[in-house]
Design a protein around this motif. Structure first.
Motif, PDB file in Angstrom:
ATOM      1  N   ALA A  69       0.869  -1.173   0.000  1.00 59.87           N
ATOM      2  CA  ALA A  69       0.000   0.000   0.000  1.00 59.87           C
ATOM      3  C   ALA A  69       0.904   1.222   0.000  1.00 59.87           C
ATOM      4  CB  ALA A  69      -0.895   0.017   1.229  1.00 59.87           C
ATOM      5  N   GLU A  70       0.350   2.339  -0.383  1.00 61.68           N
ATOM      6  CA  GLU A  70       1.122   3.574  -0.381  1.00 61.68           C
ATOM      7  C   GLU A  70       0.241   4.682   0.164  1.00 61.68           C
ATOM      8  OE1 GLU A  70       4.084   6.100  -3.293  1.00 61.68           O
ATOM      9  OE2 GLU A  70       3.089   4.318  -4.053  1.00 61.68           O
ATOM     10  N   GLU A  71       0.708   5.324   1.202  1.00 60.17           N
ATOM     11  CA  GLU A  71      -0.036   6.395   1.844  1.00 60.17           C
ATOM     12  C   GLU A  71      -0.464   7.434   0.804  1.00 60.17           C
ATOM     13  OE1 GLU A  71       0.554   9.041   5.846  1.00 60.17           O
ATOM     14  OE2 GLU A  71       2.307   8.706   4.584  1.00 60.17           O
ATOM     15  N   GLY A  72      -1.753   7.783   0.837  1.00 61.20           N
ATOM     16  CA  GLY A  72      -2.269   8.792  -0.069  1.00 61.20           C
ATOM     17  C   GLY A  72      -2.649   8.271  -1.441  1.00 61.20           C
ATOM     18  N   ARG A  73      -2.467   6.986  -1.704  1.00 61.89           N
ATOM     19  CA  ARG A  73      -2.837   6.391  -2.990  1.00 61.89           C
ATOM     20  C   ARG A  73      -4.067   5.502  -2.784  1.00 61.89           C
ATOM     21  NH1 ARG A  73      -0.041   9.263  -6.717  1.00 61.89           N
ATOM     22  NH2 ARG A  73       2.177   9.162  -6.346  1.00 61.89           N
ATOM     23  N   PRO A  74      -5.014   5.530  -3.719  1.00 58.30           N
ATOM     24  CA  PRO A  74      -6.272   4.777  -3.529  1.00 58.30           C
ATOM     25  C   PRO A  74      -6.211   3.336  -4.012  1.00 58.30           C
ATOM     26  CG  PRO A  74      -6.448   6.129  -5.483  1.00 58.30           C
ATOM     27  CD  PRO A  74      -5.080   6.414  -4.879  1.00 58.30           C
ATOM     28  N   TRP A  75      -5.027   2.714  -4.053  1.00 64.06           N
ATOM     29  CA  TRP A  75      -4.936   1.354  -4.552  1.00 64.06           C
ATOM     30  C   TRP A  75      -3.906   0.541  -3.797  1.00 64.06           C
ATOM     31  CZ3 TRP A  75      -4.011   5.396  -8.217  1.00 64.06           C
ATOM     32  CH2 TRP A  75      -2.679   5.754  -8.338  1.00 64.06           C
ATOM     33  N   LEU A  76      -3.945  -0.767  -4.070  1.00 59.10           N
ATOM     34  CA  LEU A  76      -2.985  -1.728  -3.528  1.00 59.10           C
ATOM     35  C   LEU A  76      -2.234  -2.370  -4.686  1.00 59.10           C
ATOM     36  CD1 LEU A  76      -5.294  -3.598  -0.972  1.00 59.10           C
ATOM     37  CD2 LEU A  76      -3.759  -1.665  -0.531  1.00 59.10           C
ATOM     38  N   TYR A  77      -0.983  -2.748  -4.435  1.00 61.73           N
ATOM     39  CA  TYR A  77      -0.156  -3.455  -5.404  1.00 61.73           C
ATOM     40  C   TYR A  77      -0.035  -4.918  -4.952  1.00 61.73           C
ATOM     41  CZ  TYR A  77       1.607   1.343  -6.214  1.00 61.73           C
ATOM     42  OH  TYR A  77       1.733   2.676  -6.452  1.00 61.73           O
ATOM     43  N   TRP A  78      -0.465  -5.846  -5.775  1.00 64.79           N
ATOM     44  CA  TRP A  78      -0.407  -7.280  -5.488  1.00 64.79           C
ATOM     45  C   TRP A  78       0.678  -7.895  -6.374  1.00 64.79           C
ATOM     46  CZ3 TRP A  78      -4.343  -9.278  -2.168  1.00 64.79           C
ATOM     47  CH2 TRP A  78      -5.332  -8.354  -1.830  1.00 64.79           C
ATOM     48  N   PHE A  79       1.710  -8.487  -5.788  1.00 68.00           N
ATOM     49  CA  PHE A  79       2.822  -9.051  -6.545  1.00 68.00           C
ATOM     50  C   PHE A  79       2.453 -10.455  -7.017  1.00 68.00           C
ATOM     51  CE2 PHE A  79       4.633  -5.590  -4.336  1.00 68.00           C
ATOM     52  CZ  PHE A  79       5.723  -5.174  -5.065  1.00 68.00           C
ATOM     53  N   VAL A  80       2.325 -10.609  -8.328  1.00 64.26           N
ATOM     54  CA  VAL A  80       1.939 -11.869  -8.964  1.00 64.26           C
ATOM     55  C   VAL A  80       3.107 -12.375  -9.812  1.00 64.26           C
ATOM     56  CG1 VAL A  80      -0.533 -11.329  -8.958  1.00 64.26           C
ATOM     57  CG2 VAL A  80       0.876 -10.622 -10.903  1.00 64.26           C
ATOM     58  N   PRO A  81       3.073 -13.631 -10.245  1.00 63.31           N
ATOM     59  CA  PRO A  81       4.185 -14.149 -11.054  1.00 63.31           C
ATOM     60  C   PRO A  81       4.361 -13.368 -12.360  1.00 63.31           C
ATOM     61  CG  PRO A  81       2.815 -15.945 -10.256  1.00 63.31           C
ATOM     62  CD  PRO A  81       2.091 -14.670  -9.931  1.00 63.31           C
ATOM     63  N   PRO A  82       5.595 -13.298 -12.851  1.00 65.43           N
ATOM     64  CA  PRO A  82       5.823 -12.631 -14.136  1.00 65.43           C
ATOM     65  C   PRO A  82       5.040 -13.338 -15.237  1.00 65.43           C
ATOM     66  CG  PRO A  82       7.773 -13.871 -13.481  1.00 65.43           C
ATOM     67  CD  PRO A  82       6.813 -13.922 -12.329  1.00 65.43           C
ATOM     68  N   GLY A  83       4.562 -12.562 -16.200  1.00 63.03           N
ATOM     69  CA  GLY A  83       3.769 -13.113 -17.288  1.00 63.03           C
ATOM     70  C   GLY A  83       2.270 -13.010 -17.055  1.00 63.03           C
ATOM     71  N   THR A  84       1.862 -12.700 -15.834  1.00 60.04           N
ATOM     72  CA  THR A  84       0.438 -12.600 -15.514  1.00 60.04           C
ATOM     73  C   THR A  84      -0.242 -11.532 -16.363  1.00 60.04           C
ATOM     74  OG1 THR A  84       0.806 -13.365 -13.243  1.00 60.04           O
ATOM     75  CG2 THR A  84      -1.227 -12.150 -13.653  1.00 60.04           C
ATOM     76  N   ALA A  85       0.430 -10.430 -16.615  1.00 56.20           N
ATOM     77  CA  ALA A  85      -0.189  -9.329 -17.366  1.00 56.20           C
ATOM     78  C   ALA A  85      -0.650  -9.773 -18.751  1.00 56.20           C
ATOM     79  CB  ALA A  85       0.778  -8.161 -17.490  1.00 56.20           C
ATOM     80  N   GLY A  86       0.023 -10.752 -19.347  1.00 53.90           N
ATOM     81  CA  GLY A  86      -0.333 -11.215 -20.678  1.00 53.90           C
ATOM     82  C   GLY A  86      -1.672 -11.917 -20.752  1.00 53.90           C
ATOM     83  N   THR A  87      -2.142 -12.426 -19.620  1.00 55.11           N
ATOM     84  CA  THR A  87      -3.406 -13.158 -19.611  1.00 55.11           C
ATOM     85  C   THR A  87      -4.443 -12.549 -18.672  1.00 55.11           C
ATOM     86  OG1 THR A  87      -2.581 -14.654 -17.898  1.00 55.11           O
ATOM     87  CG2 THR A  87      -2.274 -15.334 -20.200  1.00 55.11           C
ATOM     88  N   TRP A  88      -4.108 -11.432 -18.028  1.00 49.39           N
ATOM     89  CA  TRP A  88      -4.990 -10.840 -17.016  1.00 49.39           C
ATOM     90  C   TRP A  88      -6.159 -10.107 -17.668  1.00 49.39           C
ATOM     91  CZ3 TRP A  88      -5.438 -11.461 -11.946  1.00 49.39           C
ATOM     92  CH2 TRP A  88      -6.266 -10.584 -11.253  1.00 49.39           C
ATOM     93  N   HIS A  89      -7.355 -10.491 -17.282  1.00 51.70           N
ATOM     94  CA  HIS A  89      -8.574  -9.807 -17.726  1.00 51.70           C
ATOM     95  C   HIS A  89      -9.531  -9.790 -16.548  1.00 51.70           C
ATOM     96  CE1 HIS A  89      -7.220  -9.909 -21.864  1.00 51.70           C
ATOM     97  NE2 HIS A  89      -6.922 -11.186 -21.685  1.00 51.70           N
ATOM     98  N   ASN A  90      -9.661  -8.643 -15.909  1.00 48.82           N
ATOM     99  CA  ASN A  90     -10.588  -8.497 -14.791  1.00 48.82           C
ATOM    100  C   ASN A  90     -10.989  -7.043 -14.704  1.00 48.82           C
ATOM    101  OD1 ASN A  90     -11.402  -8.035 -11.871  1.00 48.82           O
ATOM    102  ND2 ASN A  90     -11.241 -10.279 -11.945  1.00 48.82           N
ATOM    103  N   ARG A  91     -12.281  -6.797 -14.634  1.00 47.78           N
ATOM    104  CA  ARG A  91     -12.781  -5.423 -14.626  1.00 47.78           C
ATOM    105  C   ARG A  91     -12.467  -4.679 -13.328  1.00 47.78           C
ATOM    106  NH1 ARG A  91     -19.063  -5.130 -14.933  1.00 47.78           N
ATOM    107  NH2 ARG A  91     -18.523  -2.998 -14.517  1.00 47.78           N
ATOM    108  N   TYR A  92     -12.071  -5.396 -12.280  1.00 45.56           N
ATOM    109  CA  TYR A  92     -11.833  -4.774 -10.986  1.00 45.56           C
ATOM    110  C   TYR A  92     -10.361  -4.493 -10.706  1.00 45.56           C
ATOM    111  CZ  TYR A  92     -16.577  -6.424 -10.472  1.00 45.56           C
ATOM    112  OH  TYR A  92     -17.908  -6.663 -10.675  1.00 45.56           O
TER     113      TYR A  92
END
Length: 164
Positions: A69-92
């Protein structure tokens, strides 16, 4: 004091200086590239983010992988395995990879200021992308704050986009 008695004193002073310098560096976030060791899924924070963390702690064997998390930012960063971005599809949630970079908090930094670990980074452990995908669909936390995220990344509505 003779040179023989000054030498150990100087060595200790040098060591103390080095330790102070290391502590200053060790206490600051480090900008790390994405894509080689991990990608990052970005979700909303707040109450929905907390519910998501609790669900991931329950469904991922050994508990949820690393989350920042980062103070003042409205989101969270979730560390997933490399390559996930190539198949990630989620509206949330959005998933980022190379050439993007992220501020990586120092080990043990578990509260503000700056980026901090909500769930610690452990060697070889990442957030399970399929589990996170299902948890997001179950919680339906609201859409990722794309405008704020785009601003952070310098991706305003006018660009920078490649021109044909």
């Amino acid at each position: 004091m003779t040179k023989a008695t000054e030498a150990p004193h100087n060595e200790w002073a040098d060591l103390a200086r080095l330790v102070r310098e290391y502590q200053q560096v060790a206490d600051n976030p480090v900008i790390r590239p994405l894509g080689r060791h991990y990608d990052v899924v970005i979700t909303v924070a707040g109450d929905a983010g907390e519910r998501l963390l609790q669900l991931m702690d329950a469904v991922q064997p050994g508990g949820c992988g690393p989350v920042v998390a980062e103070e003042g930012r409205p989101w969270l960063y979730w560390f997933v395995p490399p390559g996930t971005a190539g198949t990630w599809h989620n509206r949330y949630a959005a998933c980022l990879t190379t050439p993007m970079k992220i501020a990586f908090p120092p080990a043990g930094h578990e509260r503000p200021p700056g980026p901090y670990w909500l769930r610690p980074f452990r060697s070889g452990v990442r957030v399970g992308p399929a589990l996170l995908h299902d948890a997001l669909n179950a919680i339906q936390p609201g859409l990722t704050p794309y405008d704020a995220l785009g601003e952070l990344l310098g991706l305003g509505r006018e660009g920078p986009w490649p021109t044909a």
